[in-house]
Design a protein around this motif. Structure first.
Motif, PDB file in Angstrom:
ATOM      1  N   MET A 152       2.179   1.311  -2.858  1.00  0.00           N
ATOM      2  CA  MET A 152       0.651   0.920  -2.687  1.00  0.00           C
ATOM      3  C   MET A 152      -0.058   1.613  -1.413  1.00  0.00           C
ATOM      4  SD  MET A 152      -0.500  -2.838  -1.732  1.00  0.00           S
ATOM      5  CE  MET A 152       0.440  -2.896  -0.053  1.00  0.00           C
ATOM      6  N   VAL A 153       1.007   1.571  -0.497  1.00  0.00           N
ATOM      7  CA  VAL A 153       0.506   2.208   1.043  1.00  0.00           C
ATOM      8  C   VAL A 153       0.528   3.615   0.771  1.00  0.00           C
ATOM      9  CG1 VAL A 153       1.449   2.597   3.342  1.00  0.00           C
ATOM     10  CG2 VAL A 153       1.600   0.344   2.385  1.00  0.00           C
ATOM     11  N   PHE A 154       1.390   4.159   0.101  1.00  0.00           N
ATOM     12  CA  PHE A 154       1.302   5.869   0.003  1.00  0.00           C
ATOM     13  C   PHE A 154       0.056   6.111  -0.882  1.00  0.00           C
ATOM     14  CE2 PHE A 154       5.933   6.464   0.200  1.00  0.00           C
ATOM     15  CZ  PHE A 154       6.127   7.199   1.609  1.00  0.00           C
ATOM     16  N   PHE A 157      -7.303  -7.079 -12.013  1.00  0.00           N
ATOM     17  CA  PHE A 157      -6.898  -7.861 -13.306  1.00  0.00           C
ATOM     18  C   PHE A 157      -7.188  -7.214 -14.356  1.00  0.00           C
ATOM     19  CE2 PHE A 157      -7.024 -11.547 -16.305  1.00  0.00           C
ATOM     20  CZ  PHE A 157      -5.933 -12.281 -16.069  1.00  0.00           C
ATOM     21  N   GLY A 158      -8.262  -6.654 -14.757  1.00  0.00           N
ATOM     22  CA  GLY A 158      -8.849  -5.856 -15.686  1.00  0.00           C
ATOM     23  C   GLY A 158      -7.737  -4.604 -16.108  1.00  0.00           C
ATOM     24  N   TRP A 159      -7.318  -4.067 -14.941  1.00  0.00           N
ATOM     25  CA  TRP A 159      -6.321  -3.007 -14.961  1.00  0.00           C
ATOM     26  C   TRP A 159      -4.849  -3.416 -15.784  1.00  0.00           C
ATOM     27  CZ3 TRP A 159      -6.127   2.080 -15.292  1.00  0.00           C
ATOM     28  CH2 TRP A 159      -4.969   2.543 -14.915  1.00  0.00           C
ATOM     29  N   ILE A 160      -4.442  -4.728 -15.482  1.00  0.00           N
ATOM     30  CA  ILE A 160      -3.481  -5.379 -15.790  1.00  0.00           C
ATOM     31  C   ILE A 160      -3.508  -5.708 -17.269  1.00  0.00           C
ATOM     32  CG2 ILE A 160      -1.890  -7.429 -15.460  1.00  0.00           C
ATOM     33  CD1 ILE A 160      -2.406  -7.470 -12.575  1.00  0.00           C
ATOM     34  N   VAL A 161      -4.755  -6.173 -17.534  1.00  0.00           N
ATOM     35  CA  VAL A 161      -4.803  -6.675 -19.136  1.00  0.00           C
ATOM     36  C   VAL A 161      -4.846  -5.591 -20.071  1.00  0.00           C
ATOM     37  CG1 VAL A 161      -6.820  -7.686 -20.497  1.00  0.00           C
ATOM     38  CG2 VAL A 161      -6.296  -8.456 -18.510  1.00  0.00           C
ATOM     39  N   ILE A 162      -5.343  -4.383 -19.460  1.00  0.00           N
ATOM     40  CA  ILE A 162      -5.370  -3.196 -20.508  1.00  0.00           C
ATOM     41  C   ILE A 162      -3.631  -2.769 -20.958  1.00  0.00           C
ATOM     42  CG2 ILE A 162      -5.836  -0.703 -20.597  1.00  0.00           C
ATOM     43  CD1 ILE A 162      -8.269  -1.019 -19.081  1.00  0.00           C
ATOM     44  N   ALA A 163      -2.804  -2.799 -19.816  1.00  0.00           N
ATOM     45  CA  ALA A 163      -1.585  -2.461 -20.039  1.00  0.00           C
ATOM     46  C   ALA A 163      -0.794  -3.559 -21.009  1.00  0.00           C
ATOM     47  CB  ALA A 163      -0.812  -2.170 -18.772  1.00  0.00           C
ATOM     48  N   PHE A 164      -1.345  -4.691 -20.691  1.00  0.00           N
ATOM     49  CA  PHE A 164      -0.859  -6.049 -21.501  1.00  0.00           C
ATOM     50  C   PHE A 164      -0.965  -5.891 -22.872  1.00  0.00           C
ATOM     51  CE2 PHE A 164      -1.586 -10.142 -23.037  1.00  0.00           C
ATOM     52  CZ  PHE A 164      -0.427 -10.763 -23.304  1.00  0.00           C
ATOM     53  N   TRP A 165      -2.274  -5.694 -23.087  1.00  0.00           N
ATOM     54  CA  TRP A 165      -2.668  -5.758 -24.742  1.00  0.00           C
ATOM     55  C   TRP A 165      -2.197  -4.422 -25.441  1.00  0.00           C
ATOM     56  CZ3 TRP A 165      -3.405  -9.706 -27.218  1.00  0.00           C
ATOM     57  CH2 TRP A 165      -4.104 -10.898 -26.827  1.00  0.00           C
ATOM     58  N   CYS A 172      -9.837   5.493 -16.124  1.00  0.00           N
ATOM     59  CA  CYS A 172      -8.529   4.895 -15.777  1.00  0.00           C
ATOM     60  C   CYS A 172      -7.635   5.723 -15.275  1.00  0.00           C
ATOM     61  CB  CYS A 172      -7.761   4.637 -17.335  1.00  0.00           C
ATOM     62  SG  CYS A 172      -8.544   3.359 -18.147  1.00  0.00           S
ATOM     63  N   GLY A 173      -7.631   7.346 -15.258  1.00  0.00           N
ATOM     64  CA  GLY A 173      -7.045   8.270 -14.407  1.00  0.00           C
ATOM     65  C   GLY A 173      -7.183   7.844 -12.974  1.00  0.00           C
ATOM     66  N   ALA A 174      -8.424   7.723 -12.681  1.00  0.00           N
ATOM     67  CA  ALA A 174      -8.828   7.507 -11.246  1.00  0.00           C
ATOM     68  C   ALA A 174      -8.134   5.885 -10.914  1.00  0.00           C
ATOM     69  CB  ALA A 174     -10.236   7.443 -11.030  1.00  0.00           C
ATOM     70  N   LEU A 175      -8.401   5.158 -11.635  1.00  0.00           N
ATOM     71  CA  LEU A 175      -8.073   3.742 -11.279  1.00  0.00           C
ATOM     72  C   LEU A 175      -6.490   3.567 -11.076  1.00  0.00           C
ATOM     73  CD1 LEU A 175     -10.168   1.219 -13.466  1.00  0.00           C
ATOM     74  CD2 LEU A 175     -10.240   1.323 -10.975  1.00  0.00           C
ATOM     75  N   ALA A 176      -5.804   4.572 -11.760  1.00  0.00           N
ATOM     76  CA  ALA A 176      -4.135   4.503 -11.604  1.00  0.00           C
ATOM     77  C   ALA A 176      -4.002   4.465 -10.148  1.00  0.00           C
ATOM     78  CB  ALA A 176      -3.589   5.497 -12.360  1.00  0.00           C
ATOM     79  N   TYR A 177      -4.851   5.018  -9.211  1.00  0.00           N
ATOM     80  CA  TYR A 177      -4.475   5.272  -7.698  1.00  0.00           C
ATOM     81  C   TYR A 177      -5.507   4.387  -6.979  1.00  0.00           C
ATOM     82  CZ  TYR A 177      -1.627   9.285  -9.717  1.00  0.00           C
ATOM     83  OH  TYR A 177      -0.809   9.807 -10.350  1.00  0.00           O
ATOM     84  N   LEU A 178      -6.737   4.293  -7.371  1.00  0.00           N
ATOM     85  CA  LEU A 178      -7.548   3.263  -6.608  1.00  0.00           C
ATOM     86  C   LEU A 178      -7.071   1.761  -6.687  1.00  0.00           C
ATOM     87  CD1 LEU A 178     -11.090   4.738  -7.778  1.00  0.00           C
ATOM     88  CD2 LEU A 178     -10.309   4.824  -5.532  1.00  0.00           C
ATOM     89  N   SER A 179      -6.419   1.587  -7.736  1.00  0.00           N
ATOM     90  CA  SER A 179      -5.981   0.375  -7.931  1.00  0.00           C
ATOM     91  C   SER A 179      -4.973  -0.266  -6.808  1.00  0.00           C
ATOM     92  CB  SER A 179      -5.187  -0.045  -9.236  1.00  0.00           C
ATOM     93  OG  SER A 179      -4.207   0.511  -9.422  1.00  0.00           O
ATOM     94  N   SER A 180      -4.337   0.652  -6.291  1.00  0.00           N
ATOM     95  CA  SER A 180      -3.469   0.523  -4.951  1.00  0.00           C
ATOM     96  C   SER A 180      -4.351   0.217  -3.885  1.00  0.00           C
ATOM     97  CB  SER A 180      -2.522   1.790  -4.767  1.00  0.00           C
ATOM     98  OG  SER A 180      -1.647   1.876  -5.800  1.00  0.00           O
ATOM     99  N   LEU A 181      -5.447   0.749  -3.720  1.00  0.00           N
ATOM    100  CA  LEU A 181      -6.303   0.828  -2.549  1.00  0.00           C
ATOM    101  C   LEU A 181      -6.918  -0.653  -2.691  1.00  0.00           C
ATOM    102  CD1 LEU A 181      -7.323   1.717   0.024  1.00  0.00           C
ATOM    103  CD2 LEU A 181      -9.136   2.958  -1.220  1.00  0.00           C
ATOM    104  N   ILE A 182      -7.221  -0.955  -4.117  1.00  0.00           N
ATOM    105  CA  ILE A 182      -7.886  -2.190  -4.177  1.00  0.00           C
ATOM    106  C   ILE A 182      -6.790  -3.310  -4.101  1.00  0.00           C
ATOM    107  CG2 ILE A 182      -8.949  -3.709  -6.032  1.00  0.00           C
ATOM    108  CD1 ILE A 182     -10.117  -1.006  -7.073  1.00  0.00           C
ATOM    109  N   TRP A 183      -5.660  -3.130  -4.354  1.00  0.00           N
ATOM    110  CA  TRP A 183      -4.852  -4.384  -4.124  1.00  0.00           C
ATOM    111  C   TRP A 183      -4.420  -4.423  -2.823  1.00  0.00           C
ATOM    112  CZ3 TRP A 183       1.291  -3.318  -4.848  1.00  0.00           C
ATOM    113  CH2 TRP A 183       2.001  -4.758  -4.449  1.00  0.00           C
ATOM    114  N   LEU A 184      -4.308  -3.537  -2.020  1.00  0.00           N
ATOM    115  CA  LEU A 184      -4.069  -3.490  -0.458  1.00  0.00           C
ATOM    116  C   LEU A 184      -5.300  -4.119   0.080  1.00  0.00           C
ATOM    117  CD1 LEU A 184      -2.561  -2.860   1.963  1.00  0.00           C
ATOM    118  CD2 LEU A 184      -3.807  -0.685   2.205  1.00  0.00           C
ATOM    119  N   ALA A 185      -6.508  -4.016  -0.417  1.00  0.00           N
ATOM    120  CA  ALA A 185      -7.672  -4.711   0.194  1.00  0.00           C
ATOM    121  C   ALA A 185      -7.918  -6.223  -0.046  1.00  0.00           C
ATOM    122  CB  ALA A 185      -9.111  -3.883  -0.553  1.00  0.00           C
ATOM    123  N   ILE A 186      -7.336  -6.461  -1.503  1.00  0.00           N
ATOM    124  CA  ILE A 186      -7.246  -7.910  -1.600  1.00  0.00           C
ATOM    125  C   ILE A 186      -6.276  -8.444  -0.579  1.00  0.00           C
ATOM    126  CG2 ILE A 186      -6.366  -9.560  -3.402  1.00  0.00           C
ATOM    127  CD1 ILE A 186      -7.619  -7.724  -5.633  1.00  0.00           C
TER     128      ILE A 186
END
Length: 641
Positions: free
Chosen positions: A487-489, A67-75, A381-395
């Motif tokens: 996300m899977v990739f 959610f924090g990752w989405i918020v940064i792009a939003f603002w 943020c560079g790492a989260l650009a890809y870690l966020s996919s794994l986090i989304w999958l985990a959720i």
């Protein structure tokens, strides 16, 4: 050039101030923190009903990160929209105006293009178009081109020599071109650039780094040089490259998205990053002396993939320049910066696999000594650009397990033998739909604002208002469908890197081609199988959750058709004929794109003229340890051949 960010003699230059740097960063941080806190509090109230289980605690923690990752792009999108609409520069906050270098400014710039086993005909075509678009060279501002090859294939090297010899002849009256081949690929692209700086860097004040697929208009090149001349504090100036020349559905959808949304989002990023912006590795100009003194990259201790050569060198070089006191800025208003991109999902994912490894290495540098706070943010943020996919999958996985457990385990309303009355379940507060709607709105808002900006400014460049709106809907639908597959990739790539698997850094494929069904199926069948099983088990045991998961399992089940059809050149061209996914580089192409043609057959025995005489210098290796400031760095040993 001066080895310090500012000298008295250079203070006559016109420098655009960056007011309220700390205030704007603080305000942005507070906006992100408050919005993320609101989302976290809402999710906590939803999950807290009846107490939090370990699975729900895991969901809450993972949700906070995504959610924090989405918020940064939003603002960033909101801020970029407001500034773009008002025509304000994101740094000075004044009306956008060209830089004013000193009247007596003198500079020499090298257009530096590192290549490695590339399609040399395409490389020559792009470089020739860029060089021919340059305004006439004057004594006050000289520009030369330098092709830096570290190709390892003997046949490719032979073609490079012949092609560059012919290109030197064609550009003889317009722009001086140099070609250098080194036998070693040590340090990859960063090592290639470092070799140039050590051998010829002292000939030049600035170097404008181009990728093998880069194109830049002459006016943009001169504006970048003028800003470097005007601001002696400026170490690096990044542009916003926009993809061009895409024919496949996948390429055209991404090309459209970049043209509509990227400049606005970059404006928002530039507002809060100010003079500590990032570097994308190409289509950027930098001060050679500053780069040579402060950007010698060491090897990371340990084995690859997280040790060894720093793969995503660009983020690190920007951080090192900023640590040394140089400004790192981004120009978001220049329209003459272009690049190419992979034409289908599989090549795009293959490129991302390399970036995953490089960006995860940055996590090891978060505690590096002396780094600017925003440089650490870029690493994270560079790492989260890809870690966020794994986090989304985990959720999604944890949420599915939680839903299945609730459906399969019979509820027990009597938790004590002495209990007279049951503990009836308490309905969760009516917050699920507002949270879901708010999250979706923040995801889509930057797209909506980008389209609104294009509708107001120049809808005709996108085919007109109706075509622009239809193209935006088509791109959004396509992005939603391929998101689960990406996300899977990305999740698989992150797991591979963390488990110790490294990747070969091969040249990127840019030639458009339609993928055969067999290749599409070979790379997507595991995801399709997982999506089918996911859909079946949730439909059988918890139908309500099945419908919530529709965007996920549908995208996975359709993975092979999406990969195959989105690579189609025929579909992409038909959409162009119908006025869909049009972009300004097609409807009003600049001269640099109009002049892009593949060169004719060249004499295979021709040899390029030798590069200029060397002026060797050292490029100190930098350190990220705590004692970097107390001990002088070691020098890079030798100069590559």
């Amino acid at each position: 050039m001066s080895g310090t960010p500012m000298s008295a003699a250079e203070s006559r230059a016109s420098v655009a101030p960056v007011p309220f740097r700390r205030t704007r960063r603080l305000v942005f941080a507070l906006l992100v923190a408050a919005t993320t806190g609101l989302g976290l509090g809402t999710m906590f109230r939803i999950l807290h009903v009846g107490g939090l289980t370990p699975l729900e605690l895991a969901i809450l923690a993972l949700f906070t990160v995504t959610f924090g990752w989405i918020v940064i792009a939003f603002w960033s999108g909101i801020i970029g929209f407001v500034l773009s609409l008002a025509g304000r520069d994101p740094l000075s906050l004044t009306k956008v105006s060209p830089p004013r270098p000193p009247e007596d400014a003198r500079s020499r710039t090298a257009l530096v293009m590192p290549i490695h086993n590339e399609d040399v005909e395409r490389v020559a075509a792009g470089l020739e178009a860029t060089c021919r678009d340059l305004p006439p060279i004057t004594e006050a501002r000289r520009i030369e081109a330098f092709v830096l090859s570290d190709s390892t294939d003997a046949d490719i090297v032979a073609r490079e020599r012949a092609t560059m010899a012919a290109l030197q002849h064609r550009l003889a009256d317009h722009c001086q071109l140099h070609y250098r081949h080194r036998d070693s690929n040590a340090g990859r692209k960063a090592g290639n650039l470092g070799d140039f700086c050590q051998r010829w860097g002292q000939h030049y004040d600035f170097m404008l780094v181009l990728d093998a697929d880069s194109l830049m208009s002459g006016d943009t090149v001169h504006q970048l040089i003028a800003e470097m001349e005007a601001n002696p504090r400026l170490g690096l100036l990044q542009t916003v490259p926009i993809p061009v020349r895409q024919d496949s559905l996948f390429g055209r959808a991404n090309q459209f998205a970049a043209a509509v949304y990227s400049p606005m989002l970059a404006t928002g990023l530039s507002f809060w990053q100010s003079d500590a912006a990032n570097y994308f590795g190409h289509n950027a100009i930098m001060r050679v002396d500053a780069f040579t003194r402060h950007c010698g990259l060491p090897e990371l201790p340990g084995r690859p993939p997280l040790g060894g050569d720093i793969l995503s060198h660009d983020f690190v070089e920007a951080a090192l320049l900023r640590r040394a006191g140089w400004e790192v800025r981004m120009r978001t208003d220049l329209g003459g910066s272009f690049e190419e991109m992979p034409s289908h999902i599989l090549d795009y994912a293959k490129r991302d696999r390399r970036w995953v490894q490089g960006n995860l290495q940055h996590l090891r540098l978060l505690g590096g000594s002396g780094l600017h706070m925003l440089s650490r943010v870029h690493f994270l943020c560079g790492a989260l650009a890809y870690l966020s996919s794994l986090i989304w999958l985990a959720i999604l996985v944890v949420s599915t397990i939680d839903a299945l457990m609730r459906a399969l385990i019979e509820p027990n309303f009597f938790t004590s033998n002495a209990q007279l009355f049951p503990n009836w379940p308490i309905a969760p507060p009516n917050l699920i739909m507002p949270l879901l709607g708010g999250t979706l709105a923040m995801l889509l808002m930057p797209k909506v604002l980008g389209v609104c900006l294009a509708l107001r400014r120049h809808p005709g460049l996108y085919g007109g208002r109706a075509k622009l709106a239809a193209s935006a809907l088509l791109e959004a639908l396509f992005a939603m469908l391929i998101a689960p597959l990406m996300m899977v990739f990305h999740s698989r790539f992150v797991i591979e890197v963390l488990s110790g698997r490294t990747v070969a850094w091969n040249p990127q494929s840019r030639e458009g081609r339609a993928l055969p069904w067999r290749e599409a199926l070979r790379h997507t069948w595991p995801g399709t199988l997982a999506g089918t099983f996911w859909a079946w088990i949730t439909w059988w045991y918890t139908p309500t959750f099945f419908w919530w998961l529709t965007p996920v399992w549908l995208g996975l089940m359709l993975a092979a058709p999406l990969v195959r059809l989105s690579s189609s050149l025929t579909i992409g061209r038909r959409l162009r004929q119908r006025g869909l996914l049009l972009v300004p580089s097609e409807t009003a192409p600049p001269a640099v794109l109009k002049g892009l043609t593949l060169p004719a057959t060249v004499d295979g025995n021709a040899e390029p003229a030798p590069p200029p005489a060397e002026r060797p210098c050292d490029m100190p290796l930098q350190s990220f340890s705590r004692d970097w400031a107390r001990h002088p760095p070691t020098q890079q040993q030798g100069i590559g051949k």
